[in-house]
Design a protein around this motif. Structure first.
Motif, PDB file in Angstrom:
ATOM      1  N   VAL A  18     -24.168 -76.496  56.232  1.00 48.59           N
ATOM      2  CA  VAL A  18     -24.298 -76.457  54.663  1.00 48.59           C
ATOM      3  C   VAL A  18     -23.376 -77.332  54.072  1.00 48.59           C
ATOM      4  N   ALA A  19     -22.401 -76.816  54.484  1.00 44.40           N
ATOM      5  CA  ALA A  19     -20.698 -77.067  53.997  1.00 44.40           C
ATOM      6  C   ALA A  19     -21.310 -79.235  54.700  1.00 44.40           C
ATOM      7  N   GLU A  20     -21.589 -79.566  55.641  1.00 43.01           N
ATOM      8  CA  GLU A  20     -21.698 -81.188  55.585  1.00 43.01           C
ATOM      9  C   GLU A  20     -22.402 -81.247  54.259  1.00 43.01           C
ATOM     10  N   ARG A  21     -23.588 -80.785  53.584  1.00 41.19           N
ATOM     11  CA  ARG A  21     -23.792 -81.425  53.074  1.00 41.19           C
ATOM     12  C   ARG A  21     -23.388 -80.918  51.846  1.00 41.19           C
ATOM     13  N   LEU A  22     -22.711 -80.695  51.514  1.00 38.92           N
ATOM     14  CA  LEU A  22     -21.751 -80.110  50.462  1.00 38.92           C
ATOM     15  C   LEU A  22     -21.359 -81.570  50.230  1.00 38.92           C
ATOM     16  N   ALA A  24     -20.709 -84.785  50.887  1.00 36.29           N
ATOM     17  CA  ALA A  24     -21.562 -85.140  51.439  1.00 36.29           C
ATOM     18  C   ALA A  24     -21.968 -85.484  49.740  1.00 36.29           C
ATOM     19  N   HIS A  25     -22.562 -84.129  49.158  1.00 40.64           N
ATOM     20  CA  HIS A  25     -23.237 -84.463  47.592  1.00 40.64           C
ATOM     21  C   HIS A  25     -21.688 -85.082  47.149  1.00 40.64           C
ATOM     22  N   PHE A  26     -20.487 -83.795  47.610  1.00 44.19           N
ATOM     23  CA  PHE A  26     -18.950 -84.128  46.775  1.00 44.19           C
ATOM     24  C   PHE A  26     -18.439 -85.291  46.993  1.00 44.19           C
ATOM     25  N   MET A  27     -18.898 -86.147  47.644  1.00 40.18           N
ATOM     26  CA  MET A  27     -18.285 -87.726  48.145  1.00 40.18           C
ATOM     27  C   MET A  27     -19.255 -88.108  47.452  1.00 40.18           C
ATOM     28  N   ARG A  28     -20.455 -88.427  47.024  1.00 43.68           N
ATOM     29  CA  ARG A  28     -20.923 -88.916  45.637  1.00 43.68           C
ATOM     30  C   ARG A  28     -20.916 -88.619  44.578  1.00 43.68           C
ATOM     31  N   PHE A  29     -20.739 -87.822  43.879  1.00 46.48           N
ATOM     32  CA  PHE A  29     -20.031 -87.382  43.453  1.00 46.48           C
ATOM     33  C   PHE A  29     -18.694 -87.466  41.914  1.00 46.48           C
ATOM     34  N   SER A  30     -17.854 -88.055  43.367  1.00 40.79           N
ATOM     35  CA  SER A  30     -16.938 -88.023  43.714  1.00 40.79           C
ATOM     36  C   SER A  30     -16.703 -89.347  43.038  1.00 40.79           C
ATOM     37  N   GLY A  31     -16.973 -90.227  43.748  1.00 41.02           N
ATOM     38  CA  GLY A  31     -17.226 -91.332  42.708  1.00 41.02           C
ATOM     39  C   GLY A  31     -16.112 -92.370  43.541  1.00 41.02           C
ATOM     40  N   VAL A  32     -15.416 -91.564  44.732  1.00 44.53           N
ATOM     41  CA  VAL A  32     -14.048 -92.569  45.531  1.00 44.53           C
ATOM     42  C   VAL A  32     -15.343 -93.323  46.108  1.00 44.53           C
ATOM     43  N   GLY A  33     -13.747 -94.750  45.838  1.00 44.76           N
ATOM     44  CA  GLY A  33     -14.698 -95.676  46.541  1.00 44.76           C
ATOM     45  C   GLY A  33     -15.767 -95.847  47.961  1.00 44.76           C
ATOM     46  N   SER A  37     -13.401 -88.510  54.891  1.00 42.98           N
ATOM     47  CA  SER A  37     -13.826 -87.879  55.985  1.00 42.98           C
ATOM     48  C   SER A  37     -13.252 -86.388  55.564  1.00 42.98           C
ATOM     49  N   TRP A  38     -14.419 -85.358  56.207  1.00 42.99           N
ATOM     50  CA  TRP A  38     -13.199 -83.513  55.319  1.00 42.99           C
ATOM     51  C   TRP A  38     -12.042 -83.426  56.191  1.00 42.99           C
ATOM     52  N   ALA A  39     -11.401 -84.057  57.385  1.00 44.17           N
ATOM     53  CA  ALA A  39     -10.286 -83.878  57.677  1.00 44.17           C
ATOM     54  C   ALA A  39      -9.753 -85.014  57.139  1.00 44.17           C
ATOM     55  N   GLU A  40      -9.861 -85.474  56.708  1.00 41.61           N
ATOM     56  CA  GLU A  40      -8.875 -86.421  56.301  1.00 41.61           C
ATOM     57  C   GLU A  40      -8.895 -86.050  54.251  1.00 41.61           C
ATOM     58  N   TRP A  41      -9.887 -84.805  53.834  1.00 41.53           N
ATOM     59  CA  TRP A  41      -9.825 -84.421  52.579  1.00 41.53           C
ATOM     60  C   TRP A  41      -8.571 -83.288  52.732  1.00 41.53           C
ATOM     61  N   GLN A  42      -8.574 -83.144  53.918  1.00 46.11           N
ATOM     62  CA  GLN A  42      -7.634 -81.761  54.313  1.00 46.11           C
ATOM     63  C   GLN A  42      -6.553 -82.346  55.116  1.00 46.11           C
ATOM     64  N   VAL A  43      -6.099 -83.338  55.189  1.00 47.62           N
ATOM     65  CA  VAL A  43      -4.188 -83.824  55.288  1.00 47.62           C
ATOM     66  C   VAL A  43      -4.494 -84.080  53.546  1.00 47.62           C
ATOM     67  N   LEU A  44      -5.020 -84.929  52.969  1.00 43.21           N
ATOM     68  CA  LEU A  44      -4.198 -85.883  51.848  1.00 43.21           C
ATOM     69  C   LEU A  44      -4.826 -84.369  50.960  1.00 43.21           C
TER      70      LEU A  44
END
Length: 160
Positions: A18-22, A24-33, A37-44
């Motif tokens: 579920v975490a992976e799917r959510l 991935a869905h958020f990344m599509r929603f966010s429109g980030v070019g 990764s989830w780890a990159e998002w945590q660092v950011l």
């Protein structure tokens, strides 16, 4: 007789899936070019909110391995979203900081994450969200308090 193990009902697998799917869905929603990764998002997030400034602290907070955080730091550094510098008080540590493009990217992702959370709260029935939140909070408390230690009786040795 062979008992089939149903991985689809195995809680760690279900949570991960579920975490992976959510994510991935958020990344599509966010429109980030470029997808991050989830780890990159945590660092950011850690650096953007000025919560933690070292990879070790980010790893400890996120629950992700030092290796995953280290790779995420490198990926964000390659994008020029973060920079490293030695800690003046303790030269063993590298302090991490967002660059101007990193702060811009974080600000965009933060806005999009807030919008996505509001969208989820509007799409998923509140009793489900409340149950998920309560359940996850309960599991987190059990993990933090050591209540989810594996009892020795559950670990069976293979028959000789």
């Amino acid at each position: 007789m062979h008992d089939r193990f149903d991985i689809d009902n195995f809680l760690p697998y279900r949570l991960s899936r579920v975490a992976e799917r959510l994510s991935a869905h958020f990344m599509r929603f966010s429109g980030v070019g470029e997808e991050i990764s989830w780890a990159e998002w945590q660092v950011l997030w850690s650096l953007g909110e000025q919560i933690h400034r070292t990879a070790k602290a980010i790893s400890g907070h996120s629950g992700l391995t030092k290796t995953k955080i280290s790779r995420a730091v490198k990926a964000l550094e390659d994008r020029r979203w973060l920079e490293r510098c030695r800690d003046h008080d303790d030269r063993r540590f590298e302090l991490l900081a967002l660059t101007a493009p990193g702060r811009e990217s974080y600000a965009l992702l933060k806005r999009r994450a807030t919008d996505y959370q509001r969208w989820l709260e509007g799409v998923i029935d509140m009793p489900y969200l409340t149950a998920i939140d309560d359940g996850l909070s309960g599991v987190e408390v059990m993990i933090a308090s050591g209540q989810l230690m594996v009892p020795p009786l559950l670990i069976e040795e293979p028959a000789a």
